[in-house]
Motif scaffolding. Sequence first.
Motif, PDB file in Angstrom:
ATOM      1  N   CYS A  26       0.851  -1.188   0.000  1.00 49.09           N
ATOM      2  CA  CYS A  26       0.000   0.000   0.000  1.00 49.09           C
ATOM      3  C   CYS A  26       0.888   1.241   0.000  1.00 49.09           C
ATOM      4  O   CYS A  26       1.808   1.344   0.804  1.00 49.09           O
ATOM      5  N   CYS A  28      -0.321   4.518   0.150  1.00 53.40           N
ATOM      6  CA  CYS A  28      -1.068   5.706   0.537  1.00 53.40           C
ATOM      7  C   CYS A  28      -0.213   6.556   1.492  1.00 53.40           C
ATOM      8  O   CYS A  28       0.786   6.086   2.039  1.00 53.40           O
ATOM      9  N   CYS A  31       0.395   5.055   5.079  1.00 46.41           N
ATOM     10  CA  CYS A  31       1.354   3.950   5.158  1.00 46.41           C
ATOM     11  C   CYS A  31       2.778   4.446   4.922  1.00 46.41           C
ATOM     12  O   CYS A  31       3.717   4.013   5.587  1.00 46.41           O
ATOM     13  N   HIS A  87      -4.936   1.204   8.750  1.00 48.27           N
ATOM     14  CA  HIS A  87      -6.249   1.595   8.214  1.00 48.27           C
ATOM     15  C   HIS A  87      -6.960   0.398   7.658  1.00 48.27           C
ATOM     16  O   HIS A  87      -6.381  -0.693   7.597  1.00 48.27           O
TER      17      HIS A  87
HETATM   18 ZN   LIG Z   1      -2.150   2.493   3.162  1.00 45.82          ZN
END
Ligand SMILES: [Zn+2]
Length: 87
Positions: A26, A28, A31, A87
């Motif tokens: 991930c 994002c 992260c 998350h």
């Molecule tokens: Zn993430």
Amino acid sequence: MKIQNYMEDVVQDELDELLTERDNVCKCTKCKLDMMVWALNRLPAKYVITDRGRLYTKLKEQEVQFKADVVKELTKAIDFVCKNPQH
Ligand SMILES: [Zn+2]
């Protein structure tokens, strides 16, 4: 003038580089910040005095000395955050 932890710039740049080689991760903002925090808490701070912006390119030669450690900790950070996403 202010002081800045140069290690933050190195970790950020190395993380972006490492993540381009990883597909199943991930990427994002949350992260990526978790990975940076994880690695930065395990790496020594490198404070420098700065009067403007980033010093990364200017200090590139010093970077070689601890780049291996940064990559090692970031690889662990990526694995950790992958297994424990916030998350
Ligand atoms: Zn993430």
